[in-house]
Motif scaffolding. Structure first.
Motif, PDB file in Angstrom:
ATOM      1  N   VAL A   1      26.561  59.508  48.828  1.00 14.25           N
ATOM      2  CA  VAL A   1      26.421  60.126  49.946  1.00 14.25           C
ATOM      3  C   VAL A   1      25.584  61.475  49.587  1.00 14.25           C
ATOM      4  O   VAL A   1      25.916  62.338  48.902  1.00 14.25           O
ATOM      5  CB  VAL A   1      27.457  60.376  50.805  1.00 14.25           C
ATOM      6  CG1 VAL A   1      26.999  61.268  52.249  1.00 14.25           C
ATOM      7  CG2 VAL A   1      28.100  59.151  51.378  1.00 14.25           C
ATOM      8  N   PRO A   2      24.280  61.794  50.019  1.00 13.45           N
ATOM      9  CA  PRO A   2      23.552  62.981  49.830  1.00 13.45           C
ATOM     10  C   PRO A   2      24.411  64.225  50.417  1.00 13.45           C
ATOM     11  O   PRO A   2      25.177  64.079  51.341  1.00 13.45           O
ATOM     12  CB  PRO A   2      22.189  62.955  50.649  1.00 13.45           C
ATOM     13  CG  PRO A   2      22.027  61.560  50.584  1.00 13.45           C
ATOM     14  CD  PRO A   2      23.431  60.846  50.787  1.00 13.45           C
ATOM     15  N   MET A   3      24.274  65.242  49.681  1.00 13.94           N
ATOM     16  CA  MET A   3      25.040  66.676  49.803  1.00 13.94           C
ATOM     17  C   MET A   3      24.706  66.794  51.352  1.00 13.94           C
ATOM     18  O   MET A   3      25.518  67.424  51.991  1.00 13.94           O
ATOM     19  CB  MET A   3      24.901  67.603  48.920  1.00 13.94           C
ATOM     20  CG  MET A   3      25.289  67.219  47.569  1.00 13.94           C
ATOM     21  SD  MET A   3      26.888  67.084  47.345  1.00 13.94           S
ATOM     22  CE  MET A   3      27.888  68.673  47.716  1.00 13.94           C
ATOM     23  N   LEU A   4      23.421  66.946  51.889  1.00 13.39           N
ATOM     24  CA  LEU A   4      23.139  67.388  53.039  1.00 13.39           C
ATOM     25  C   LEU A   4      23.545  66.505  54.259  1.00 13.39           C
ATOM     26  O   LEU A   4      23.751  66.725  55.347  1.00 13.39           O
ATOM     27  CB  LEU A   4      21.651  67.125  53.189  1.00 13.39           C
ATOM     28  CG  LEU A   4      20.884  68.473  52.365  1.00 13.39           C
ATOM     29  CD1 LEU A   4      19.531  68.267  52.676  1.00 13.39           C
ATOM     30  CD2 LEU A   4      21.447  69.731  52.748  1.00 13.39           C
ATOM     31  N   TYR A   5      24.378  65.362  53.816  1.00 11.11           N
ATOM     32  CA  TYR A   5      25.152  64.339  54.849  1.00 11.11           C
ATOM     33  C   TYR A   5      26.474  64.733  54.977  1.00 11.11           C
ATOM     34  O   TYR A   5      27.139  64.288  55.860  1.00 11.11           O
ATOM     35  CB  TYR A   5      24.730  63.082  54.607  1.00 11.11           C
ATOM     36  CG  TYR A   5      23.307  62.587  54.860  1.00 11.11           C
ATOM     37  CD1 TYR A   5      22.341  63.348  55.432  1.00 11.11           C
ATOM     38  CD2 TYR A   5      22.879  61.267  54.282  1.00 11.11           C
ATOM     39  CE1 TYR A   5      21.074  62.986  55.706  1.00 11.11           C
ATOM     40  CE2 TYR A   5      21.695  60.830  54.371  1.00 11.11           C
ATOM     41  CZ  TYR A   5      20.636  61.701  55.184  1.00 11.11           C
ATOM     42  OH  TYR A   5      19.421  61.284  55.193  1.00 11.11           O
ATOM     43  N   ARG A   6      27.099  65.378  53.820  1.00 14.75           N
ATOM     44  CA  ARG A   6      28.699  65.495  53.910  1.00 14.75           C
ATOM     45  C   ARG A   6      29.073  66.354  54.876  1.00 14.75           C
ATOM     46  O   ARG A   6      28.254  67.380  55.197  1.00 14.75           O
ATOM     47  CB  ARG A   6      28.898  65.915  52.275  1.00 14.75           C
ATOM     48  CG  ARG A   6      28.577  64.735  51.409  1.00 14.75           C
ATOM     49  CD  ARG A   6      29.128  65.077  50.002  1.00 14.75           C
ATOM     50  NE  ARG A   6      29.268  64.164  49.114  1.00 14.75           N
ATOM     51  CZ  ARG A   6      30.235  63.605  48.463  1.00 14.75           C
ATOM     52  NH1 ARG A   6      31.183  64.218  49.111  1.00 14.75           N
ATOM     53  NH2 ARG A   6      30.188  62.656  47.646  1.00 14.75           N
ATOM     54  N   ASP A   7      30.266  66.319  55.086  1.00 14.42           N
ATOM     55  CA  ASP A   7      31.243  66.953  55.999  1.00 14.42           C
ATOM     56  C   ASP A   7      31.978  68.155  55.154  1.00 14.42           C
ATOM     57  O   ASP A   7      32.597  67.944  54.425  1.00 14.42           O
ATOM     58  CB  ASP A   7      32.134  66.488  56.959  1.00 14.42           C
ATOM     59  CG  ASP A   7      32.846  67.233  58.084  1.00 14.42           C
ATOM     60  OD1 ASP A   7      32.350  67.614  59.009  1.00 14.42           O
ATOM     61  OD2 ASP A   7      34.114  67.302  57.532  1.00 14.42           O
TER      62      ASP A   7
ATOM     63  N   ASN B   1      15.894  75.489  43.374  1.00 13.78           N
ATOM     64  CA  ASN B   1      16.275  74.358  42.622  1.00 13.78           C
ATOM     65  C   ASN B   1      17.268  73.491  43.273  1.00 13.78           C
ATOM     66  O   ASN B   1      17.141  72.193  43.179  1.00 13.78           O
ATOM     67  CB  ASN B   1      16.469  74.549  40.955  1.00 13.78           C
ATOM     68  CG  ASN B   1      15.127  75.408  40.503  1.00 13.78           C
ATOM     69  OD1 ASN B   1      13.892  75.152  40.918  1.00 13.78           O
ATOM     70  ND2 ASN B   1      15.269  75.898  39.386  1.00 13.78           N
ATOM     71  N   MET B   2      18.279  74.111  43.761  1.00 19.97           N
ATOM     72  CA  MET B   2      19.467  73.382  44.377  1.00 19.97           C
ATOM     73  C   MET B   2      19.102  72.815  45.541  1.00 19.97           C
ATOM     74  O   MET B   2      19.529  71.710  45.849  1.00 19.97           O
ATOM     75  CB  MET B   2      20.537  74.553  44.726  1.00 19.97           C
ATOM     76  CG  MET B   2      21.100  75.219  43.603  1.00 19.97           C
ATOM     77  SD  MET B   2      22.303  73.937  42.438  1.00 19.97           S
ATOM     78  CE  MET B   2      23.391  73.393  43.891  1.00 19.97           C
ATOM     79  N   VAL B   3      18.294  73.377  46.502  1.00 19.90           N
ATOM     80  CA  VAL B   3      17.732  72.863  47.789  1.00 19.90           C
ATOM     81  C   VAL B   3      16.936  71.733  47.309  1.00 19.90           C
ATOM     82  O   VAL B   3      16.949  70.792  47.945  1.00 19.90           O
ATOM     83  CB  VAL B   3      17.066  74.013  48.535  1.00 19.90           C
ATOM     84  CG1 VAL B   3      16.587  73.398  49.749  1.00 19.90           C
ATOM     85  CG2 VAL B   3      18.031  74.959  49.123  1.00 19.90           C
ATOM     86  N   THR B   4      16.010  71.870  46.477  1.00 20.15           N
ATOM     87  CA  THR B   4      15.185  70.718  46.054  1.00 20.15           C
ATOM     88  C   THR B   4      15.890  69.496  45.859  1.00 20.15           C
ATOM     89  O   THR B   4      15.601  68.352  46.002  1.00 20.15           O
ATOM     90  CB  THR B   4      14.383  71.122  44.845  1.00 20.15           C
ATOM     91  OG1 THR B   4      13.543  72.364  45.514  1.00 20.15           O
ATOM     92  CG2 THR B   4      13.303  70.119  44.493  1.00 20.15           C
ATOM     93  N   GLN B   5      17.091  69.718  44.865  1.00 20.55           N
ATOM     94  CA  GLN B   5      17.968  68.418  44.421  1.00 20.55           C
ATOM     95  C   GLN B   5      18.452  68.159  45.697  1.00 20.55           C
ATOM     96  O   GLN B   5      18.656  66.585  45.859  1.00 20.55           O
ATOM     97  CB  GLN B   5      18.975  69.016  43.789  1.00 20.55           C
ATOM     98  CG  GLN B   5      19.688  68.007  43.239  1.00 20.55           C
ATOM     99  CD  GLN B   5      21.032  68.591  42.090  1.00 20.55           C
ATOM    100  OE1 GLN B   5      20.579  68.866  41.032  1.00 20.55           O
ATOM    101  NE2 GLN B   5      22.050  68.795  42.606  1.00 20.55           N
ATOM    102  N   TRP B   6      18.918  68.717  46.643  1.00 25.15           N
ATOM    103  CA  TRP B   6      19.815  68.162  47.905  1.00 25.15           C
ATOM    104  C   TRP B   6      18.674  67.402  48.900  1.00 25.15           C
ATOM    105  O   TRP B   6      19.105  66.471  49.204  1.00 25.15           O
ATOM    106  CB  TRP B   6      20.464  69.245  48.535  1.00 25.15           C
ATOM    107  CG  TRP B   6      21.749  69.828  47.897  1.00 25.15           C
ATOM    108  CD1 TRP B   6      22.155  69.418  46.813  1.00 25.15           C
ATOM    109  CD2 TRP B   6      22.107  71.291  48.050  1.00 25.15           C
ATOM    110  NE1 TRP B   6      23.350  70.248  46.329  1.00 25.15           N
ATOM    111  CE2 TRP B   6      23.120  71.373  47.090  1.00 25.15           C
ATOM    112  CE3 TRP B   6      22.032  72.243  48.691  1.00 25.15           C
ATOM    113  CZ2 TRP B   6      23.926  72.571  46.983  1.00 25.15           C
ATOM    114  CZ3 TRP B   6      22.516  73.370  48.953  1.00 25.15           C
ATOM    115  CH2 TRP B   6      23.640  73.570  47.948  1.00 25.15           C
ATOM    116  N   CYS B   7      17.537  68.009  48.881  1.00 22.09           N
ATOM    117  CA  CYS B   7      16.643  67.459  49.946  1.00 22.09           C
ATOM    118  C   CYS B   7      16.083  66.083  49.163  1.00 22.09           C
ATOM    119  O   CYS B   7      15.549  65.249  49.893  1.00 22.09           O
ATOM    120  CB  CYS B   7      15.485  68.335  49.976  1.00 22.09           C
ATOM    121  SG  CYS B   7      15.881  69.818  51.141  1.00 22.09           S
ATOM    122  N   ALA B   8      15.894  66.015  48.003  1.00 22.39           N
ATOM    123  CA  ALA B   8      15.390  64.735  47.156  1.00 22.39           C
ATOM    124  C   ALA B   8      16.421  63.820  47.344  1.00 22.39           C
ATOM    125  O   ALA B   8      15.937  62.413  47.528  1.00 22.39           O
ATOM    126  CB  ALA B   8      15.517  64.942  45.862  1.00 22.39           C
TER     127      ALA B   8
END
Length: 1698
Positions: free
Chosen positions: A1339-1345, A1522-1529
């Protein structure tokens, strides 16, 4: 008058008082009947004028019904004929079987009545037409109309009628039907009535269908369907008249069938349902009275019914008695079988025209008096003197009910028509017949002048008829009392039995009837109970008042004390013997006699009070006993005048009077769980001016109510500083007497009463036995009544002055006095004598010479008495002489020396009296003054000039001292002579000196005050000794606990001991730490919960649907949203990763609560074993592990083990750190890899495993299996941290015990390792190379609770966790939460806004502080997500429509803070429980900054609220972009294939409003009218007991077997599905809330109250109900806080049957 719900709702009833009820037997709506109600009250449908053009029904349309229905009804009658079998020795009739077979046909007739007036007209014509019946009876051919069977029939007749036509043809052909058989059966059925009473029951030769249909309705005991059909026809006036006549003709038949019925209760109700519709119409009742002799029939039928259960009366002369009374043990009376007939009689007597005909018919009146005489003297009680009765008869219930309903209620009905002077003759006639019947009764029982001993009957309806008509004649009709009274001899007879009842009441309360059992006390209480008092004790007291005002007062007073058996007590001697009473019975009997005299002389209910004054006095007396609800007050006020309608026979309504005397206290909810209803409490001025203890005594059922009233009065006196001590009952001035009853005042001024008063004052002063404070209170009350009510004669002031000041005896000589002297007999020794105050000596004597004076006095009165009356007085004198002689004999035996006590004395031999002379130099005034000195404990308590200094205003309230001062003040104000006497005595008064005694046998007694003083000294000495011992013990204990030698103990060891947590076991009482071998546990309650799952986005609660157009959609709840989110994730991502990315705690889980008490685990097991062996268990199941805390009794079901260790961790765990973020991130990563070791097996670990098992068993199965593979470890992992998540929401637990639960959960979480290939921590803190080849990606990090990740990290890391590591985890997770907020926010922008923010943020990206700038980060997120153009294109149209406002930096900042707040709240709460940090309150707008400072995201220095930016809290472990880029990818990879689902998962809003119950309408009638006839969605039937879920609005069947599944009824199943085994249901037909918790349930109460703040459970009172917001808030709070188990105490098992 009754209206159906439809007509009521369509009419204008503003300001009307009404009751709503559910008719169980049908009924006729009176709307449209101008004989019953005014046209202004008609509904819109019935408001049509007769002059308007109303279209008529075509004749052809009704033709088929006119042809078919006669045969159809005839076939029904034929079937009823053939199906009926008379009961005999060999055959049992089965009427129900016949009725069940006919149910479809009768139901069809019922449906026809609902088709409107045209069809009812056709039915009326068929039912009442004699020719139609005659033709059908003689076999007239049926018109088949064959040529009409085609199109004409199809066009004009509905299918139901045609089917019915065929049924009629079938019955006519196939059923046996011959003229001879019908006639023969008819004759056999009516034969008993032809021979019984031909004058009433005429030959029942039926002339129409209606008559025979009613006949069989009666025979089959009024089947419900038939009753409903007959009632539904009543709107047709022609039918109503004919049916009423037919009903009257069959009245005797109804009576006979009722007496034979085994279901008389059901039959009675159905009879009354019919008759009340017929006889409530005055015009119709008058019509049948004139034409059908209704009154004669009713009275004769009642007589005939009661004659069947008569027995010989045993009252008075048992052997020679010729009187008969009803046998109360017969089923006729015990089952109230007579009730419907009496009810009809009362109903028709309510009509003035009918009542006048009854009163004008003298023969009917005499017949009715004969009927009443059957109840005169019934249920006779005979006092048991030797042994207790073996069987206590409960017949008194039937006796009281019979007199009230069969005698009193008709009496009140007649009295309502005798209110004006024009009806004087009616009253005179009734009074005459009452006296004649009473004389017949006296003769029949052989009564002369004395009642039989040890007998009492509470039932004297003839006396009460006479009393009430007498009262009405004087009060309302202006008749002279003397013209209605009999001669003196008859008046003396009439007085005896009511007086006997009053004396018996005191005997019962004195335990003289104890061997008769509790039922005699029940009779005494029922006699004065509110429903009976106006018909029983009030008429009796009034009759005694009349007798007292017209008879010789000395004779009356003598009779009273003789009946109360206290004559022997009224002696001046210090010792006496009572021939009748035991010593412990003398005091209550004397108190009873004096209280009776006070009530008799002060009661004014029938002697001058107006109706308004009576109502006010009744209301005040009830309110003074206790605070009352409105309905209770209505019930407690006596029936006549009847306040229940809100209209009483005065000028003031009930509500106006209530508001004048009482204050309303709104309903409250007590902390213990009990709900108080709206109560009325007396106003302050009522306590001060209107509190009447005499009225309270008269109206109290339980003696404790009198004490309750006095306690409340005392509290009021102290509260307002009026009197600080214990006040006496206040004296209340009385309403002036009606001139006809002025003779009652003579009672207060007769010489006999003065002798009694003087004797008792003397005995109280001398501290003789069996005289109490209550006796003194009543004596003073009588004296004050005498002062306030003076006899008007020519003597003027002389009589008044002699009342108190004269020496008690005017005989200036010494008379020998037996020690058992009777002061009561010395009536010749007048108190009002003219002897001077300074008379040298007064003596008291009860010897024969004193009686000679009585004889002389009586001779003087012979001239004024007629001869017959004097014979009774002479007989009384003779008996007094015998009593005196017997008394002197007994007295001689008392004082005779012991040596002569065994000597035989021949009967009749005059004893050798040993006399003693008592010298008494007192008057009433001197005794009163000395009693004042005695009560005040002061010598010379009143100075000679105290009268001039007296403040009369303070004398209204006080104790005995105040009462005496008030009496003396009144006496002095009425006579100058008394004033001088008081001043003289005040100067001479001295302490009481015992009389000089010549007998050496008597011993000196210690003064009472001296004894009290010595007792107080002994008590103080004991208290001082106890305090000294306690102090010595405490000093010794302190020395043992902290000796001086321990002062040099090693500081380090002391610190270790102090930091060790010590737990107190509430079972064994030992204190110690929790160890591995003997662990200590925390008492907890585990309960499944789904409260958080019912949260919504809106702050406003959802409205309960009350129409078909309104609905509730559950898809917008938190639980439903998370279900959708989890399901969507499981489609695209790895299952284990999905379960770690959501929190089911937001949907449901386990809620843990504790009372805070601890116990040893082994002690708990022993405790549970003892509970298991206890047979007296209610409310919980020990087998399910349930118990109550041994200390606080709070409900619990598990024990949470406490981990061994120190109470506070070392400073290293809490101290601030200067480590860099990257170092802390590395340390956390190492801790996660370490994962800790699982502890070795011990008692502690075993108990921890059991707790986890309890937690799993507590929750619902659906909260355990969210994964694709039920029972997998991933599900357990998800469940564990959901429990932690759920408990964290509860901030009410003790924070010192919260970490115990985390320790247990953390130990079990270590069993489940995080997938090392995809560790959330590395994804959170490091930039990794892209991994491919996964079939199901993580699960992508941006979807996690994010809150779930926080709990997972804390539980999976070794415990205890350093605070610096906890803060590091929070900071890293905040970075993710903030990025999720930016991503969700960007999706809400329009394309233009995204472009604008992307451009502006790109300019700041290269600035120094760009990683903490939301502009730069937002621009970067937009650019990264826009790399896949499908992400933002999905909702382009929606955002264009929604984004009407421009996003400003302030609005974006506010949105970001709101998005992050839920995470910050939970993190702060978790930090509080783990490390004990304080939680400080703050303003709502400052919440973000306060939480950020608390968690270390912001520096501690306070900042202005407008300077705080959410981005300033960020602290990145590596390059932010870079962290945000990884999560958005990770997101764009999914959006390439599933753009819509990707955006749905991206746009998450963690903001949920607090959970609420449904918003209910203000008026309960809205709910009731919609839901009580609504069909169940499952079974499609109208439930018998419908219920509503107040959480989701589901409509369910309570206890409905139709919806039962898997052995559980619908409410139980719904509570499991909707509330995780917790259900809150509103019962529609009862207006109460029922709570279901697991396997238990309880009645919570009602949130709907009437206008007076009262519940109406089961809607019995039918008053309009309105929502109580306070109660509903309490209910909601208990639901949210999971405290139903703690607050509500009355739980019971439901056995899956709800």
């Amino acid at each position: 008058m009754s209206l159906c719900a439809e007509c009521f709702n369509n009419g204008d009833h503003t300001g009307h008082d009404f009751n709503m009820f559910r008719s169980q037997a049908g009924g006729a709506c009176d709307c449209g009947d101008s004989n019953v109600m005014r046209e202004s009250g008609f509904c819109r449908r019935h408001r049509l004028r007769t002059g308007e053009n109303i279209p008529s029904i075509p004749r052809d349309l009704l033709l088929m019904s006119e042809m078919v229905l006669p045969r159809f009804i005839l076939c029904i009658i034929q079937y009823l004929r053939d199906g009926y079998v008379e009961p005999d020795t060999s055959t049992e009739r089965d009427l129900q079987k016949v009725l069940q077979q006919l149910e479809p046909q009768i139901s069809f007739l019922e449906e026809l009545t609902k088709m409107g007036g045209a069809m009812r007209t056709v039915l009326t014509k068929i039912l009442t037409n004699q020719q139609t019946f005659k033709d059908a009876l003689h076999g007239s051919p049926v018109l088949l109309v064959c040529e009409c069977e085609s199109d004409w029939v199809n066009e004009l007749i509905c299918k139901a009628l045609w089917d019915c036509f065929r049924v009629a043809i079938y019955y006519q052909v196939h059923l046996p039907f011959t003229k001879e058989k019908v006639l023969q059966n008819h004759r056999n059925l009516i034969k008993p009535f032809l021979s019984s009473d031909a004058c009433v029951i005429e030959s029942l030769k039926h002339k129409c269908f209606l008559e025979e249909l009613l006949f069989w309705t009666i025979k089959y005991e009024f089947p419900q369907k038939m009753v409903t059909f007959l009632l539904n026809m009543l709107p047709d006036q022609d039918y109503k008249i004919t049916f009423t006549k037919t009903f009257v003709q069959h009245y005797a038949f109804i009576m006979k069938t009722l007496m034979k019925s085994h279901e008389s209760d059901t039959m009675s109700n159905r009879i009354v349902h019919i008759s009340v519709q017929l006889f409530s119409n005055e015009e119709l009742a008058r019509h049948v009275t004139e034409e059908c002799q209704l009154l004669d029939i009713m009275v004769t039928v009642l007589l005939y019914m009661m004659e069947s259960c008569l027995i010989k009366s045993e009252l008075q002369d048992e052997e020679n008695s010729r009187h008969v009374v009803v046998n109360c043990s017969e089923a006729l009376l015990k089952n109230n079988t007579y009730w419907p007939l009496v009810s009809d009689f009362i109903n028709i007597l309510s009509h003035q025209s009918v009542a006048k005909k009854f009163l004008e018919d003298h023969s009917l009146l005499m017949l009715w008096m004969s009927f009443v005489s059957f109840f005169q003297g019934m249920n006779l009680n005979k006092r048991e003197l030797n042994e207790h009765v073996e069987f206590e008869s409960q017949t008194y219930y039937a006796a009281f009910a019979a007199e009230l309903e069969a005698c009193a209620q008709p009496m009140w009905g007649l009295l309502t028509h005798c209110k004006v002077k024009e009806t004087q003759e009616y009253t005179k006639t009734v009074v005459r017949y009452c006296l004649e019947t009473l004389q017949i009764w006296f003769d029949a029982i052989g009564f002369i002048d004395e009642p039989a001993p040890n007998q009492v009957t509470f039932h004297l309806p003839l006396h009460r008829y006479y009393a009430m008509f007498l009262s009405k004649a004087v009060k309302c009709q202006g008749l002279d009392l003397d013209s209605l009274l009999p001669d003196q001899e008859m008046l003396m007879k009439i007085m005896v039995h009511p007086l006997q009842i009053q004396a018996s009441l005191s005997e019962v309360h004195s335990n003289m009837w104890v061997r008769n059992g509790l039922q005699i006390k029940g009779q005494a209480m029922t006699y004065v109970q509110s429903h009976f008092c106006n018909s029983m004790i009030d008429p009796d007291m009034y009759l005694l008042q009349v007798c007292a005002s017209k008879l010789d007062p000395d004779y009356f007073i003598s009779s009273v004390f003789e009946r109360f058996k206290v004559v022997d007590l009224l002696t001046m001697a210090s010792q006496h013997q009572n021939a009748v009473l035991d010593s412990e019975q003398e005091r209550p009997m004397l108190e009873g006699a004096l209280t009776f005299l006070v009530i008799l002389t002060s009661l004014r209910i029938h002697l001058g009070m107006t109706d308004d004054e009576i109502l006010r006095a009744e209301m005040v007396s009830q309110l003074c006993m206790n605070d009352r609800t409105h309905s209770a007050l209505l019930d407690l006020i006596p029936e006549n005048p009847n306040p229940k309608s809100g209209v009483v026979p005065g000028s003031c309504s009930f509500e106006d009077m209530l508001s004048a005397v009482a204050d309303f206290k709104a309903p409250v909810f007590e902390p213990g769980g009990s709900m108080q209803q709206g109560m009325y409490t007396p106003k302050a001025e009522v306590w001060e001016k209107e509190f009447d203890p005499i009225m309270v005594i008269l109206r109290t059922v339980y003696r404790r109510d009198v004490q309750s009233a006095m306690d409340r009065y005392t509290a009021f006196m102290k509260q307002f500083g009026i009197h600080t001590g214990n006040p006496w009952p206040p004296y209340k001035e009385r309403t002036p007497l009606h001139p006809c009853y002025k003779g009652l005042i003579r009672l207060l001024h007769c010489k006999t009463l003065h002798i009694v008063i003087f004797t008792l004052l003397y005995k109280i002063w001398m501290d003789h036995q069996n005289v109490s404070e209550h006796v003194l209170c009543m004596v003073l009350y009588l004296i004050e009544l005498g002062l306030d009510n003076q006899v008007q004669d020519n003597k003027g002031d002389e009589v008044r002055s002699g009342f108190l000041s004269g020496d008690f005896y005017s005989l200036n000589r010494q008379l020998s006095c037996a020690s058992r002297s009777r002061a009561l007999r010395n009536t010749a020794m007048t108190v009002g004598s003219q002897a001077p105050i300074s008379s040298p000596i007064c003596t008291i004597s009860s010897t024969l010479s004193g009686f000679v004076s009585l004889r002389q006095l009586l001779r003087q009165r012979e001239k004024t008495f007629p001869a017959p009356v004097f014979s009774l007085v002479a007989e009384r004198r003779r008996k007094f002489q015998e009593i005196i002689n017997r008394s002197t004999t007994e007295a001689a035996q008392v004082v005779r020396p012991k040596s002569s006590s065994t000597r035989w004395v021949p009967p009749g031999t005059p004893p050798q009296l040993v006399t003693e002379i008592l010298e008494i130099r007192e008057s009433m005034l001197s005794l009163l003054l000395k009693l004042h000195q005695k009560l005040s404990s002061k010598q010379n308590s009143l100075s000679a000039s105290w009268l001039e200094d007296m403040d009369t205003s303070r004398l209204a309230h006080g104790d005995g001292i105040t009462a005496i001062e008030r009496i003396l003040t009144k006496a002095a104000s009425r006579s100058c002579q008394i004033q001088r006497s008081i001043q003289d005595i005040c100067g001479k008064v001295c302490p009481p000196v015992p009389p000089k005694k010549n007998s050496p046998t008597d011993k000196k007694t210690m003064d009472k005050e001296e004894r009290r003083q010595r007792a107080r000294e002994r008590q103080q000495k004991l208290l001082a000794e106890f305090a000294s011992r306690q102090k010595s013990f405490m000093e010794t204990a302190m020395d043992v606990e902290s000796p001086e030698t321990e002062s040099s103990m090693d500081f380090g060891a002391s610190e270790v001991m102090e930091s060790e947590i010590l737990y107190d076991c509430v079972i064994c009482g030992q204190s110690g730490p929790s160890t591995e071998d003997r662990p200590t546990g925390l008492v907890v309650l585990l309960q499944a919960s789904s409260v958080l799952g019912h949260r919504c986005k809106s702050q406003e609660p959802k409205n309960l649907p009350t129409s078909d157009e309104e609905h509730i959609y559950p898809a917008d709840t938190c639980g439903a949203a998370h279900d959708v989110r989890l399901t969507l994730m499981q489609r695209f991502f790895k299952d284990s990763s999905c379960l770690q990315s959501v929190s089911i705690g937001w949907d449901g889980g386990v809620y843990v609560q504790t009372c805070g008490h601890t116990l040893h685990i082994d002690c708990h097991k022993s405790y549970m074993e003892s509970l298991r062996n206890d047979q007296v268990l209610q409310g919980f199941s020990v087998d399910k592990g349930e118990f109550t805390c041994p200390l606080c009794r709070q409900f619990a079901n598990s024990v949470l083990p406490c981990r061994p260790g120190r109470g506070t961790e070392g400073g290293a765990w809490h101290s601030p750190t200067n480590k860099k973020t990257c170092v802390l991130v590395k340390e956390v990563e190492d801790l996660q890899e370490k994962m800790g070791h699982f502890p070795t097996e011990s008692n502690l670990t075993k108990e921890m495993e059991l707790v986890i098992k309890d937690i799993k068993n507590t929750t619902q199965k659906k909260y355990m299996d969210y994964g694709k593979n039920p029972g997998s470890p991933d599900n357990d992992f998800l469940f564990m941290y959901s429990v932690a998540s759920n408990t964290e929401v509860d901030a009410c637990l003790f924070c010192s015990y919260r970490n115990q639960l985390f320790h247990v959960l953390a130990m079990h979480m270590r069993l489940y390792s995080i997938d090392s290939a995809y560790n959330p921590w590395t994804k959170l803190t490091q930039v990794e190379e892209e991994a491919g080849g996964l079939t199901q990606p993580e699960v992508p990090m941006l979807y996690r609770d994010v809150p779930s990740l926080l709990i997972i990290f804390v539980l999976t890391m070794p415990q205890p966790l350093r605070k610096e590591h906890f803060s590091c985890v929070v900071k890293m997770l905040y970075n993710l939460q903030f990025t999720q907020a930016l991503a969700a926010l960007s999706a809400k922008f329009s394309s233009e806004e995204r472009q604008a923010w992307s451009t502006s943020g790109a300019l700041k990206k290269n600035s120094a502080n760009s990683e903490k700038s939301f502009d730069a980060l937002l621009s970067h997120v937009i650019n990264e997500l826009a790399k896949d153009t499908s992400v933002y294109k999905v909702n382009a149209e929606e955002t264009t429509m929604v984004s009407s406002n421009v996003w400003s930096p302030q609005s974006i900042e506010f949105t970001l803070q709101q998005f992050c707040l839920p995470f910050l709240r939970l993190a702060c709460l978790l930090q509080h429980h783990l490390y004990g940090d304080n939680l400080n309150g703050c303003l709502e707008e400052e919440e973000f900054s306060s939480l950020a400072v608390c968690l270390g995201l912001l520096p501690s220095a306070p900042q202005p609220s407008n300077a705080v930016h959410s981005a300033s809290c960020l602290e990145w472990p590596s390059n932010a972009f870079n962290m945000v880029t990884q999560w958005c990818a990770e997101v764009t990879r999914l959006s390439q294939t599933h753009a819509e689902q990707s955006l749905t998962l991206l746009i998450q809003d963690p903001q949920w409003a607090a959970p609420h119950l449904l918003q209910l309408p203000d008026n309960y009638n809205i709910i009731f009218q919609y839901y009580h006839r609504k069909s169940c969605t499952a079974c499609k039937k109208v439930p018998k007991d419908p219920a509503l879920c107040l959480v989701c609005g589901a409509f369910v069947c309570l206890k409905g077997m139709c919806c039962k599944q898997q052995g559980s009824c619908e409410c139980i199943l719904h509570s499991q599905h909707c509330g995780a085994a917790t259900g809150i249901f509103l019962l529609i037909n009862a207006s109460v809330i029922i709570i279901i918790r697991g396997h238990r349930f309880c009645l919570w109460g009602s949130v709907y109250l009437d206008a007076h703040g009262e519940e109406d459970r089961d809607l019995r009172r039918g008053k309009p109900l309105f929502l109580c917001e306070e109660r509903y808030r309490v209910l909601e709070q208990q639901w949210v806080s999971h405290t139903f188990d703690h607050i509500n105490k009355r739980w019971g098992p439901h056995y899956n049957g709800l």
